[in-house]
Write a protein that holds these residues in place. Sequence first.
Motif, short mmCIF file in Angstrom:
data_model
loop_
_atom_site.label_atom_id
_atom_site.label_comp_id
_atom_site.label_asym_id
_atom_site.label_seq_id
_atom_site.Cartn_x
_atom_site.Cartn_y
_atom_site.Cartn_z
N LEU A 1 0.80 -1.22 0.17
CA LEU A 1 0.01 -0.20 0.03
C LEU A 1 0.98 1.33 0.02
N LEU A 2 1.83 1.28 0.93
CA LEU A 2 2.77 2.42 0.86
C LEU A 2 3.49 2.49 -0.64
N LEU A 3 3.83 1.68 -1.11
CA LEU A 3 4.57 1.61 -2.45
C LEU A 3 3.62 2.17 -3.59
N VAL A 4 2.33 1.67 -3.47
CA VAL A 4 1.23 2.18 -4.63
C VAL A 4 1.00 3.74 -3.93
N CYS A 5 0.96 4.11 -3.04
CA CYS A 5 0.60 5.37 -2.89
C CYS A 5 1.80 6.18 -3.06
N LEU A 6 3.06 5.78 -2.97
CA LEU A 6 4.02 6.62 -3.41
C LEU A 6 4.24 6.77 -5.08
N ALA A 7 3.73 5.71 -5.79
CA ALA A 7 3.90 5.61 -7.01
C ALA A 7 2.78 6.35 -7.73
N LEU A 8 1.42 6.59 -7.03
CA LEU A 8 0.14 7.14 -7.81
C LEU A 8 0.52 8.44 -8.23
N PRO A 9 0.96 9.39 -7.49
CA PRO A 9 1.08 10.82 -8.07
C PRO A 9 1.89 10.72 -9.13
N SER A 10 3.08 10.12 -9.26
CA SER A 10 3.86 9.96 -10.46
C SER A 10 3.26 9.28 -11.82
N LEU A 11 2.52 8.24 -11.61
CA LEU A 11 1.74 7.49 -12.56
C LEU A 11 0.68 8.57 -13.27
N LEU A 12 0.02 9.22 -12.42
CA LEU A 12 -1.00 10.28 -12.76
C LEU A 12 -0.41 11.38 -13.79
N VAL A 13 0.81 11.78 -13.17
CA VAL A 13 1.61 12.93 -13.83
C VAL A 13 2.04 12.38 -15.14
N LEU A 14 2.80 11.42 -15.02
CA LEU A 14 3.58 10.72 -16.26
C LEU A 14 2.48 10.60 -17.48
N ALA A 15 1.26 10.13 -17.15
CA ALA A 15 0.53 9.90 -18.24
C ALA A 15 -0.03 11.35 -18.91
N ARG A 16 0.26 12.50 -18.39
CA ARG A 16 0.07 13.74 -19.22
C ARG A 16 0.99 14.31 -19.75
N LEU A 17 2.52 13.69 -19.66
CA LEU A 17 3.43 14.36 -20.14
C LEU A 17 3.69 13.74 -21.92
N ARG A 18 4.31 14.97 -22.63
CA ARG A 18 4.55 14.31 -23.87
C ARG A 18 5.39 13.27 -24.00
N VAL A 19 6.42 13.11 -23.07
CA VAL A 19 7.29 12.19 -23.36
C VAL A 19 6.90 10.67 -22.66
N GLN A 20 5.54 10.76 -22.25
CA GLN A 20 4.98 9.58 -21.75
C GLN A 20 5.16 8.47 -22.55
N PRO A 21 4.78 8.25 -23.82
CA PRO A 21 5.09 6.96 -24.50
C PRO A 21 6.56 6.28 -24.46
N LYS A 22 7.40 7.33 -24.54
CA LYS A 22 8.93 6.94 -24.62
C LYS A 22 9.26 6.40 -23.21
N LEU A 23 8.91 6.97 -22.24
CA LEU A 23 9.13 6.51 -20.87
C LEU A 23 8.61 5.34 -20.58
N ARG A 24 7.31 5.18 -21.12
CA ARG A 24 6.50 3.69 -20.64
C ARG A 24 6.99 2.91 -21.35
N VAL A 25 7.51 2.96 -22.84
CA VAL A 25 8.21 1.81 -23.82
C VAL A 25 9.32 1.44 -22.91
N THR A 26 10.10 2.50 -22.53
CA THR A 26 11.42 2.22 -22.12
C THR A 26 11.40 1.34 -20.72
N GLY A 27 10.66 1.64 -19.90
CA GLY A 27 10.35 0.95 -18.61
C GLY A 27 9.78 -0.34 -18.90
N ALA A 28 8.91 -0.52 -19.95
CA ALA A 28 8.46 -1.87 -20.14
C ALA A 28 9.53 -2.75 -20.74
N LEU A 29 10.41 -2.25 -21.66
CA LEU A 29 11.49 -2.97 -22.17
C LEU A 29 12.43 -3.43 -21.22
N LEU A 30 12.83 -2.54 -20.24
CA LEU A 30 13.79 -2.88 -18.98
C LEU A 30 13.03 -3.94 -18.08
#
Length: 477
Positions: free
Chosen positions: A360-389
């Motif tokens: 629960l702690l980790l999800v709460c810490l990740a939640l703000p970043s997940l919501l903000v990341l989705a609205r950045l123009r670089v989101q597709p690149k960051l998401r795909v990079t994270g998925a590949l790693l």
Amino acid sequence: MTGPRNWLTTALARLVAGIAIAVPAALLLGASPAAAHPMPHSVVQLDVYQSSVSARLELPVSDFSRASGIDLDNITGTAVPAARAKAIRAYLAQHIHPTTTEGKAWQVGIGAMHLTRTRQTSTGPYRELTVAAVLTPPAGGDVRHFTFDYDVIVHQVVTHVILVTVRQDWSAGKVDGEGTTQVGTIELDVRHMKVPPLKVDLGKGSAWRGFVAMVELGGNHILTGTDHLLFLLILLLPAPLAATGGRWNGLVGARSALARIGRITLAFTAGHSVALAATALGRLQIPGRPVEAFIAASILVGAVHATRPLFPGREAVVAGVFGLGHGMAFSFVLAEMHLSTGQLVTSLLGFNLGIELVQLLLVCLALPSLLVLARLRVQPKLRVTGALLTATAAVGWLFDRVGFPNAVARAADGAGTHTTLMLAALTLTALTAIAWTLITRRRARLGPADDGGLRPRSQPEGDTDPVPGASLSSSGT
């Protein structure tokens, strides 16, 4: 002729006397380093259970052979031949006599044994005989207070020392198997030329101390379990995104994103909790390698889904199904402790609570970043990079767990040792995301301003953008 003869006799006598003094002195001086060289000691490691005590005996081969008369020096492998194993069991049974504090004898069972090469800091490398034993008190006997009459090796090798330690003691809150606590030493009493028994006093244990220790163990297990965390986080990564035409394209809105994240987290919790309880309470003997390979495969599926939607809208179902495998892996920790039914139930509750609190702690810490990341123009690149790693780590684990060790798996496992750094990074990104959200809201209230690299996008009816005036463009991956 008397004078010279007396002179010669005196000279020879003095020479002989000098030699008589010099030779022993030289021998003593030459022998002093060897005599001072420390010899390896024995170790008796105790695991304390509710009705018995398991002991792991670590015995230097050279001293053991000298004391027992059983030659082990000419054995090159790790296995002990059957005839000598039988002789070793008989010898140990004669020299291990635990009793209750009232003097009633315990039963001693000698189990598996093997030879290894090891080293101690002060003595360097040497060969060691490792033997498993089970010490069982009579009915009503106290496993926390007993007399340990043990003189293996030391009854013949009078300079030998035995260290007695405790590795696991659930009632005292020692459950992680990391390190040992010294109980005492056994050695020759040179004044009386006897080996006095060791009075073992482990204090008063309690179920509460065991429960608290299991909460801590569960929290540490999920915190250092890189594979479990990656599976959950990679499923959460595309949660704020909408899937259209086989691609992640646009946003689903604040309430929908939060609902998805909540459903995925709860489903994963339910899945691994059910499997953990069923496997642990049923004491099911499940092979570890297929379960660990299943977990690696689940991470790989999640990584592919983060790149291209495989099951959009059904992430919670997938999290629940794959959570079953993760729960089975969690149960291996409890199975290794050989707990009684009462201790197992308490441990199950504590262990699972620790997992959920840290999750629960980790999800709460990740939640703000997940919501903000989705609205950045670089989101597709960051998401795909994270998925590949993540996919790379999953493939490495998959090969490792089917019998092909590799550097990728070792590196991925090593990431779990940097828990402080990971928590600091998640906290920093969460604070940054919250600050960015507050600044963007303030700009939206003040009026049109520079969008900071963001472009507006219409929201689905009935949804509210968590960051008003800040949205990702409709293009996606």
